[in-house]
Design an enzyme around this catalytic site. Structure first.
Site, PDB file in Angstrom:
ATOM      1  N   TYR A  91     -47.956  25.288 -33.771  1.00 40.57           N
ATOM      2  CA  TYR A  91     -46.951  26.109 -34.444  1.00 40.57           C
ATOM      3  C   TYR A  91     -45.898  25.203 -35.064  1.00 40.57           C
ATOM      4  O   TYR A  91     -46.236  24.154 -35.615  1.00 40.57           O
ATOM      5  CB  TYR A  91     -46.366  27.146 -33.456  1.00 40.57           C
ATOM      6  N   LYS A 164     -48.795  32.210 -34.271  1.00 43.69           N
ATOM      7  CA  LYS A 164     -47.980  32.997 -33.341  1.00 43.69           C
ATOM      8  C   LYS A 164     -48.867  33.642 -32.284  1.00 43.69           C
ATOM      9  O   LYS A 164     -48.526  33.668 -31.092  1.00 43.69           O
ATOM     10  CB  LYS A 164     -47.222  34.070 -34.118  1.00 43.69           C
TER      11      LYS A 164
END
Length: 548
Positions: A91, A164
């Site tokens: 991420y 996510k």
């Protein structure tokens, strides 16, 4: 297609060299793998060694993506075993690099793509997945207008939703077979993309106004109808849309915006810890937010909710919050204020006598006048919490809460080491970047990082376990309390926030707090007896199924 092509190309079923010889025979893949039969531990050791040989974070990202494409269990086992190390790879910040090259490097994607130019395809696009009403727990959607610190990246931003979801699974055990990543392609204002022959998205400017709102409504209605038990997570929408979508739909749908609510709640967690040090109540706080965008106002919303729960009226709580943006203190006589700032705009008549620089009331003046107990920075304006600002803060209150949250390091409002030194060790500091411990005047200060991954995975898990109809302020506050409960602030210089090293256990704790709050707020739809076991049972584990 031969059977072996099916099982070896299905990331949810493929075990690679962990298939036993009996399983290979039954699946029709005899001779398709080397003779050795490995355990998942052995596979994970080899994969981690290969990962370490990659020359850059982006190469590691690509390697992990390839593992994910061929063997889902192995991918999440790698993440679970090295979560603190790999979160910045799967991420923020590495995903930002991958997004900028996404169309050029495109091979495949696990996302659903919904185009504003083809609204008639929205329902069919979901139905093609073959998932029923009870088969989906979580959908992460982005229109990619405000990606991390890099802005508008159109369809290239798809990996934000995928990344996510990976964190949700690695950190909280959300079943990866029960989630959907969605990109809403409404165009892009990024001229580089529009003129790039490789770009795969709609080649027109971003659609705005009623047509955009109708498309959002269509997405929400369709997703909620087809998957009525799913949490609808919104990510990286532009500030002009994010707050409006949340406010307009929070009571209609099971909706959550991490940029506003998650970021606000992790700040709440730091404040919960700090208030244990100061011994003060929420209702006594005075908040100044420097950088009044979606994130900053989302934090203000959460702190206001805490003040209200602590006995203030909504109006009283609002009057204890001041926003400072690029044009100085936000006042009600400013033209063109975005809707998310209007609620906090100070009456111009109340500050008419305050000192002005170039017709603006600057941050230092606000600090001197307000004497805030909490100062939050979300401005991305490096160095704006100067020595004068920090000293004015500590002149106003004994132990101010100081949260410079902008990242990366080149954009932070003040380096924590300077904040500690300028405040004489009085400021209670957490930051938006990782910081090494600071030694000052015989005390070692551990600076917690306000990382949303400490909170949103457990919040999502608690929402799923409780079957909550909506994400309430009470659930967000409970998540913040749960995070804060995991640190001991009794030691001088102690961190206000926990580390991410044991994130799965931390997320389980957050989930329990959130589920109880859902029940207390009357939105839970599932029984919560033996809650600890219910949370554990709900957490998907990266392990191969036992042989039958």
């Amino acid at each position: 297609m031969p059977i072996h092509e099916t099982v070896l190309q299905d990331r949810t079923a493929n075990k690679g060299t962990a298939f036993t010889h009996e399983e290979r025979s039954a699946a029709g893949i005899t001779g398709r793998l080397p003779a050795a039969v490995e355990t998942l531990d052995q596979q994970a050791t080899r994969a981690y060694r290969q990962l370490q040989q990659q020359p850059s974070a982006l190469h590691k990202y690509i390697y992990l993506n390839e593992v994910h494409d061929r063997n889902q269990v192995l991918y999440f086992r790698l993440l679970a075993d090295h979560l603190a190390e790999l979160l910045p790879v799967v991420y923020d910040p590495t995903v930002g690099e991958a997004i900028q090259q996404w169309s050029t490097d495109f091979r495949d994607s696990r996302a659903v793509f919904l185009s504003i130019d083809r609204p008639q395809d929205v329902r069919a696009s979901f139905q093609m997945l073959g998932l029923g009403a009870d088969d989906v727990d979580l959908i992460v959607v982005s229109d990619a207008q405000e990606i991390l610190g890099i802005g508008d990246w159109g369809v290239n931003g798809t990996d934000i939703s995928i990344g996510k979801l990976a964190v949700y699974t690695a950190a909280a055990g959300i079943d990866p077979n029960r989630v959907i990543a969605v990109n809403l392609d409404v165009g892009t204002d990024n001229e580089t993309l529009l003129n790039d022959p490789a770009y795969l998205g709609n080649r027109h400017a971003r659609i705005t106004g009623q047509r955009y709102d109708d498309f959002i409504d269509l997405y929400l209605k369709t997703a909620a109808e087809l998957y009525p038990k799913a949490l609808l997570h919104f990510e990286d929408f532009g500030p002009s849309n994010a707050r409006r979508i949340l406010v307009d739909n929070a009571k209609k749908y099971r909706i959550f915006n991490d940029d506003m609510q998650g970021t606000g709640a992790i700040v709440m967690a730091a404040c919960f810890s700090a208030l244990k040090v100061t011994g003060e109540a929420w209702r006594d706080q005075r908040l100044v937010v420097f950088g009044a965008g979606t994130a900053g106002t989302g934090m203000a919303d959460q702190i206001r909710a805490a003040m209200v729960r602590d006995g203030l009226s909504d109006g009283e709580a609002t009057r204890q919050i001041w926003l400072v943006d690029r044009d100085g203190l936000v006042t009600d006589d400013m033209n063109g204020l975005p809707d998310y700032q209007q609620v906090y705009a100070r009456p111009a008549k109340d500050v008419a006598e305050w000192h002005r620089n170039d017709d603006a009331i600057d941050l230092l003046t606000v600090i001197q006048q307000v004497k805030p107990t909490i100062l939050i920075g979300t401005s991305t304006a490096a160095g704006t919490f100067t020595e004068d600002v920090v000293k004015a803060l500590t002149d106003g209150v004994e132990r101010p809460i100081l949260l410079p949250l902008s990242n990366p390091t080149s954009r932070i409002e003040v380096m924590p080491a300077d904040a500690i030194r300028w405040s004489g060790g009085k400021a209670l500091v957490a930051a938006g970047i990782p910081v090494e411990p600071i030694d000052y005047d015989g005390v070692t200060y551990t600076i917690g990082q306000a990382n949303n991954a400490l909170l949103y995975p457990g919040l999502g898990l608690g929402t799923i376990v409780s079957g909550a109809d909506h994400v309430t302020d009470g659930m967000l506050l409970a998540a913040a309390e749960a995070v804060a409960s995991q640190v001991d602030v009794a030691r001088p210089g102690a961190s206000l926030l926990p580390e991410v090293a044991n994130l799965r256990a931390s997320s389980a704790t957050v989930a329990q707090y959130v589920a109880r709050a859902a029940a207390a707020d009357g939105v839970a739809t599932k029984p919560l007896d033996d809650l600890v076991q219910r949370v554990e049972d709900a957490m998907w584990q990266p392990a191969y199924p036992e042989q039958s």
